[in-house]
Design a protein around this motif. Structure first.
Motif, PDB file in Angstrom:
ATOM      1  N   VAL A   7       0.861  -1.181   0.000  1.00  0.00           N
ATOM      2  CA  VAL A   7       0.000   0.000   0.000  1.00  0.00           C
ATOM      3  C   VAL A   7       0.898   1.233   0.000  1.00  0.00           C
ATOM      4  CG1 VAL A   7      -1.738   1.342   1.225  1.00  0.00           C
ATOM      5  CG2 VAL A   7      -1.900  -1.155   1.190  1.00  0.00           C
ATOM      6  N   VAL A   8       0.699   2.089  -1.005  1.00  0.00           N
ATOM      7  CA  VAL A   8       1.425   3.349  -1.115  1.00  0.00           C
ATOM      8  C   VAL A   8       0.494   4.445  -0.617  1.00  0.00           C
ATOM      9  CG1 VAL A   8       2.539   4.972  -2.691  1.00  0.00           C
ATOM     10  CG2 VAL A   8       2.767   2.495  -3.064  1.00  0.00           C
ATOM     11  N   LEU A   9       0.924   5.153   0.426  1.00  0.00           N
ATOM     12  CA  LEU A   9       0.062   6.139   1.082  1.00  0.00           C
ATOM     13  C   LEU A   9       0.749   7.510   1.037  1.00  0.00           C
ATOM     14  CD1 LEU A   9      -2.689   6.022   2.604  1.00  0.00           C
ATOM     15  CD2 LEU A   9      -1.397   5.768   4.725  1.00  0.00           C
ATOM     16  N   PRO A  10       0.562   8.262  -0.045  1.00  0.00           N
ATOM     17  CA  PRO A  10       1.183   9.590  -0.130  1.00  0.00           C
ATOM     18  C   PRO A  10       0.372  10.647   0.613  1.00  0.00           C
ATOM     19  CG  PRO A  10       0.011   9.123  -2.155  1.00  0.00           C
ATOM     20  CD  PRO A  10      -0.142   7.901  -1.282  1.00  0.00           C
ATOM     21  N   ALA A  11       1.043  11.717   0.993  1.00  0.00           N
ATOM     22  CA  ALA A  11       0.369  12.825   1.661  1.00  0.00           C
ATOM     23  C   ALA A  11      -0.645  13.462   0.727  1.00  0.00           C
ATOM     24  CB  ALA A  11       1.386  13.863   2.115  1.00  0.00           C
ATOM     25  N   GLY A  12      -1.793  13.869   1.287  1.00  0.00           N
ATOM     26  CA  GLY A  12      -2.806  14.537   0.486  1.00  0.00           C
ATOM     27  C   GLY A  12      -2.487  16.002   0.259  1.00  0.00           C
ATOM     28  N   LYS A  13      -1.732  16.605   1.172  1.00  0.00           N
ATOM     29  CA  LYS A  13      -1.376  18.014   1.044  1.00  0.00           C
ATOM     30  C   LYS A  13      -0.100  18.164   0.219  1.00  0.00           C
ATOM     31  CE  LYS A  13      -3.357  19.389   5.520  1.00  0.00           C
ATOM     32  NZ  LYS A  13      -3.035  19.976   6.856  1.00  0.00           N
ATOM     33  N   ALA A  14      -0.069  19.190  -0.616  1.00  0.00           N
ATOM     34  CA  ALA A  14       1.116  19.458  -1.428  1.00  0.00           C
ATOM     35  C   ALA A  14       2.236  20.014  -0.566  1.00  0.00           C
ATOM     36  CB  ALA A  14       0.773  20.453  -2.535  1.00  0.00           C
ATOM     37  N   LEU A  15       3.478  19.809  -1.021  1.00  0.00           N
ATOM     38  CA  LEU A  15       4.617  20.416  -0.350  1.00  0.00           C
ATOM     39  C   LEU A  15       4.523  21.935  -0.472  1.00  0.00           C
ATOM     40  CD1 LEU A  15       7.516  18.105  -1.611  1.00  0.00           C
ATOM     41  CD2 LEU A  15       6.453  18.102   0.644  1.00  0.00           C
ATOM     42  N   ALA A  55       0.153  -3.877  -5.801  1.00  0.00           N
ATOM     43  CA  ALA A  55       0.321  -2.609  -5.080  1.00  0.00           C
ATOM     44  C   ALA A  55      -0.830  -1.681  -5.418  1.00  0.00           C
ATOM     45  CB  ALA A  55       1.652  -1.960  -5.447  1.00  0.00           C
ATOM     46  N   ARG A  56      -1.223  -0.864  -4.451  1.00  0.00           N
ATOM     47  CA  ARG A  56      -2.258   0.137  -4.702  1.00  0.00           C
ATOM     48  C   ARG A  56      -1.896   1.417  -3.961  1.00  0.00           C
ATOM     49  NH1 ARG A  56      -4.080  -3.786  -1.561  1.00  0.00           N
ATOM     50  NH2 ARG A  56      -4.982  -3.365   0.492  1.00  0.00           N
ATOM     51  N   ARG A  57      -2.407   2.498  -4.505  1.00  0.00           N
ATOM     52  CA  ARG A  57      -2.105   3.836  -3.981  1.00  0.00           C
ATOM     53  C   ARG A  57      -3.367   4.426  -3.378  1.00  0.00           C
ATOM     54  NH1 ARG A  57      -2.399   8.595  -7.054  1.00  0.00           N
ATOM     55  NH2 ARG A  57      -1.221  10.380  -6.221  1.00  0.00           N
ATOM     56  N   VAL A  58      -3.241   4.886  -2.120  1.00  0.00           N
ATOM     57  CA  VAL A  58      -4.367   5.495  -1.416  1.00  0.00           C
ATOM     58  C   VAL A  58      -3.893   6.842  -0.879  1.00  0.00           C
ATOM     59  CG1 VAL A  58      -6.037   5.273   0.455  1.00  0.00           C
ATOM     60  CG2 VAL A  58      -5.220   3.217  -0.739  1.00  0.00           C
ATOM     61  N   VAL A  59      -4.449   7.920  -1.389  1.00  0.00           N
ATOM     62  CA  VAL A  59      -4.015   9.258  -0.963  1.00  0.00           C
ATOM     63  C   VAL A  59      -4.515   9.543   0.448  1.00  0.00           C
ATOM     64  CG1 VAL A  59      -4.125  11.733  -1.451  1.00  0.00           C
ATOM     65  CG2 VAL A  59      -3.954  10.090  -3.334  1.00  0.00           C
ATOM     66  N   ALA A  60      -3.616  10.054   1.289  1.00  0.00           N
ATOM     67  CA  ALA A  60      -3.959  10.396   2.675  1.00  0.00           C
ATOM     68  C   ALA A  60      -4.558  11.796   2.707  1.00  0.00           C
ATOM     69  CB  ALA A  60      -2.725  10.310   3.567  1.00  0.00           C
ATOM     70  N   ASP A  61      -5.830  11.877   2.392  1.00  0.00           N
ATOM     71  CA  ASP A  61      -6.510  13.178   2.340  1.00  0.00           C
ATOM     72  C   ASP A  61      -6.394  13.906   3.678  1.00  0.00           C
ATOM     73  OD1 ASP A  61      -7.353  12.850  -0.293  1.00  0.00           O
ATOM     74  OD2 ASP A  61      -9.191  11.818   0.304  1.00  0.00           O
ATOM     75  N   GLY A  62      -6.093  15.192   3.585  1.00  0.00           N
ATOM     76  CA  GLY A  62      -6.022  16.019   4.783  1.00  0.00           C
ATOM     77  C   GLY A  62      -4.731  15.920   5.543  1.00  0.00           C
ATOM     78  N   SER A  63      -3.796  15.113   5.058  1.00  0.00           N
ATOM     79  CA  SER A  63      -2.539  14.920   5.795  1.00  0.00           C
ATOM     80  C   SER A  63      -1.366  15.517   5.044  1.00  0.00           C
ATOM     81  CB  SER A  63      -2.286  13.425   6.030  1.00  0.00           C
ATOM     82  OG  SER A  63      -1.056  13.238   6.714  1.00  0.00           O
ATOM     83  N   GLY A  64      -0.433  16.022   5.816  1.00  0.00           N
ATOM     84  CA  GLY A  64       0.851  16.406   5.269  1.00  0.00           C
ATOM     85  C   GLY A  64       1.811  15.224   5.302  1.00  0.00           C
ATOM     86  N   HIS A  65       3.102  15.521   5.407  1.00  0.00           N
ATOM     87  CA  HIS A  65       4.133  14.492   5.287  1.00  0.00           C
ATOM     88  C   HIS A  65       4.084  13.463   6.416  1.00  0.00           C
ATOM     89  CE1 HIS A  65       7.886  12.698   4.087  1.00  0.00           C
ATOM     90  NE2 HIS A  65       8.514  13.075   5.188  1.00  0.00           N
ATOM     91  N   PHE A  66       3.709  13.874   7.615  1.00  0.00           N
ATOM     92  CA  PHE A  66       3.780  12.985   8.775  1.00  0.00           C
ATOM     93  C   PHE A  66       2.432  12.282   8.985  1.00  0.00           C
ATOM     94  CE2 PHE A  66       6.863  16.401   9.401  1.00  0.00           C
ATOM     95  CZ  PHE A  66       8.031  15.645   9.482  1.00  0.00           C
ATOM     96  N   GLU A 101       5.842  25.662  -7.001  1.00  0.00           N
ATOM     97  CA  GLU A 101       4.951  24.774  -6.260  1.00  0.00           C
ATOM     98  C   GLU A 101       4.267  23.753  -7.182  1.00  0.00           C
ATOM     99  OE1 GLU A 101       5.146  28.715  -4.073  1.00  0.00           O
ATOM    100  OE2 GLU A 101       4.866  28.052  -6.144  1.00  0.00           O
ATOM    101  N   GLY A 102       3.786  24.202  -8.331  1.00  0.00           N
ATOM    102  CA  GLY A 102       3.109  23.298  -9.247  1.00  0.00           C
ATOM    103  C   GLY A 102       4.020  22.234  -9.813  1.00  0.00           C
ATOM    104  N   ASP A 103       5.228  22.632 -10.211  1.00  0.00           N
ATOM    105  CA  ASP A 103       6.185  21.669 -10.761  1.00  0.00           C
ATOM    106  C   ASP A 103       6.624  20.657  -9.710  1.00  0.00           C
ATOM    107  OD1 ASP A 103       6.068  22.961 -13.188  1.00  0.00           O
ATOM    108  OD2 ASP A 103       7.871  24.162 -12.850  1.00  0.00           O
ATOM    109  N   VAL A 104       6.843  21.127  -8.485  1.00  0.00           N
ATOM    110  CA  VAL A 104       7.255  20.227  -7.408  1.00  0.00           C
ATOM    111  C   VAL A 104       6.145  19.228  -7.109  1.00  0.00           C
ATOM    112  CG1 VAL A 104       7.770  20.108  -4.927  1.00  0.00           C
ATOM    113  CG2 VAL A 104       8.942  21.781  -6.363  1.00  0.00           C
ATOM    114  N   GLU A 105       4.904  19.699  -7.067  1.00  0.00           N
ATOM    115  CA  GLU A 105       3.794  18.804  -6.762  1.00  0.00           C
ATOM    116  C   GLU A 105       3.585  17.785  -7.883  1.00  0.00           C
ATOM    117  OE1 GLU A 105       0.603  16.998  -4.795  1.00  0.00           O
ATOM    118  OE2 GLU A 105       2.366  18.131  -4.159  1.00  0.00           O
TER     119      GLU A 105
END
Length: 353
Positions: free
Chosen positions: A278-286, A318-329, A297-301
């Protein structure tokens, strides 16, 4: 007596007064520094007494690492920290998973309550120490490895090296091996500059933290993880960073070795077959907290999204689930999502056993 002769005594007296003022200022500064160092050393000792290691220590070949274990039965769920992270960071997740399976969180060498280890602090060394921790702690195989940030490359490299020991992975906003090539150059240049500054100033960093002076300000240290933990845990997390010089220096050593570590992962990358991932990326952009240059900001995201999508190809399962509402931690911002992801991998691993 001519005018030039008459002025000499006054010039000599002024010079002596200036030198005396400089000497007294230097002595005062040295006295202040000595007093601050003494107070800092006292504060370090106080922090060590107030915050003993909450777990046990295991010897991994010349140095001991701090380990927190809970639960019983396999697979063992292993929590691998991001850069600068520690076992306490899994405060919300580990007890939930320990209710159904064995778990292990630990501090990498030099971090938290662990002793410093040999250098360089690159990926092969970190993988070897992880395996030594698991074996010395008696953690039952197979393992479900949960890696946050830099912990992502560590658990992936472990799975490449010891595939028979790994039942699944959970990758929390994990670092990608191509980040230096994929992010805009103006963004990665800052990381390179930081690593180079740490390399040049490593002895200064060590000396300043060994002095104990930073320990005087431990409670005020801005810590994005501690700010989301219960007060008692947060106090311990802040305190352990400044009990001695090892945490700051070891984090710097991992940063210095980051390019080499990611190069190693790129060279050794291979399919993980069909193990559950399970790949769980942060929902908030850097943003500003990650020192993203204004206008990029757009290019980095876009680059971040591309790399996180690629991580979902490391296994055919493998599947990707975005962590809505979360930053990096994510493990302290949305621990519910992390717990759900780990349980899903455990269920799939049990079905495949």
């Amino acid at each position: 007596m001519n005018s030039a002769t008459a002025r000499r005594p006054r010039w000599g007296r002024a010079t002596r007064n200036l030198l005396r003022w400089i000497r007294n200022g230097m002595l005062g500064l040295l006295g202040l520094l000595s007093a601050a160092t003494l107070a800092g050393r006292v504060q370090q000792a106080r922090l060590q007494r107030a915050h003993p290691a909450p777990g046990g220590l295991v010897d991994v070949g010349g140095h001991e690492l701090h380990v927190l274990q809970a639960g019983a039965g396999g697979p063992t769920v292993v929590f691998e920290n991001g850069q600068g992270g520690m076992a306490l960071d899994w405060h919300y997740v580990q007890p939930e998973i320990a209710a159904q399976s064995a778990t292990l969180a630990y501090d990498r060498a030099g971090m938290g309550w662990s002793e410093p280890g040999p250098g360089p602090r690159d990926l092969p060394v970190l993988v070897d120490e992880l395996r030594a921790v698991l074996h010395e702690a008696g953690a039952p195989t197979p393992y479900v490895l949960v890696g946050h940030s830099l912990g992502g490359p560590i658990v992936r490299a472990y799975a490449h090296t010891y595939p028979d020991e790994v039942a699944g992975l959970v990758l929390l906003d994990a670092t990608h091996e191509d980040q230096f090539e994929t992010f805009p150059a103006a963004f990665t240049a800052k990381a390179d500059a930081m690593a180079e500054a740490m390399r040049r100033q490593r002895r200064v960093i060590a000396a300043v933290n060994a002095s104990g002076i930073p320990a005087l300000f431990a409670s005020a240290y801005p810590d994005p993880v501690a700010s989301k933990l219960p007060a008692e845990v947060a106090d311990a997390r802040r305190a352990v960073k400044f009990m001695d010089a090892s945490t700051v220096v070891s984090a710097a050593d991992e940063m210095i070795a980051l390019r080499d570590s990611l190069d190693h992962l790129r060279r050794s990358r291979q399919s993980l077959g069909d193990i559950p991932v399970v790949v769980l990326p942060a929902g908030k952009a850097l943003g500003a907290e990650a020192a993203v240059p204004e206008g990029l900001e757009g290019d980095v995201e876009a680059a971040r999204q591309t790399m996180q999508e690629d991580l979902a190809t490391v296994s055919t399962n493998a599947r990707r689930v975005v962590a809505d509402g979360s930053g990096h931690f994510i493990h302290v911002e949305r621990p519910d999502l992390v717990t759900d992801a780990v349980r899903q991998v455990l269920e799939e691993a049990a079905a495949d056993a």
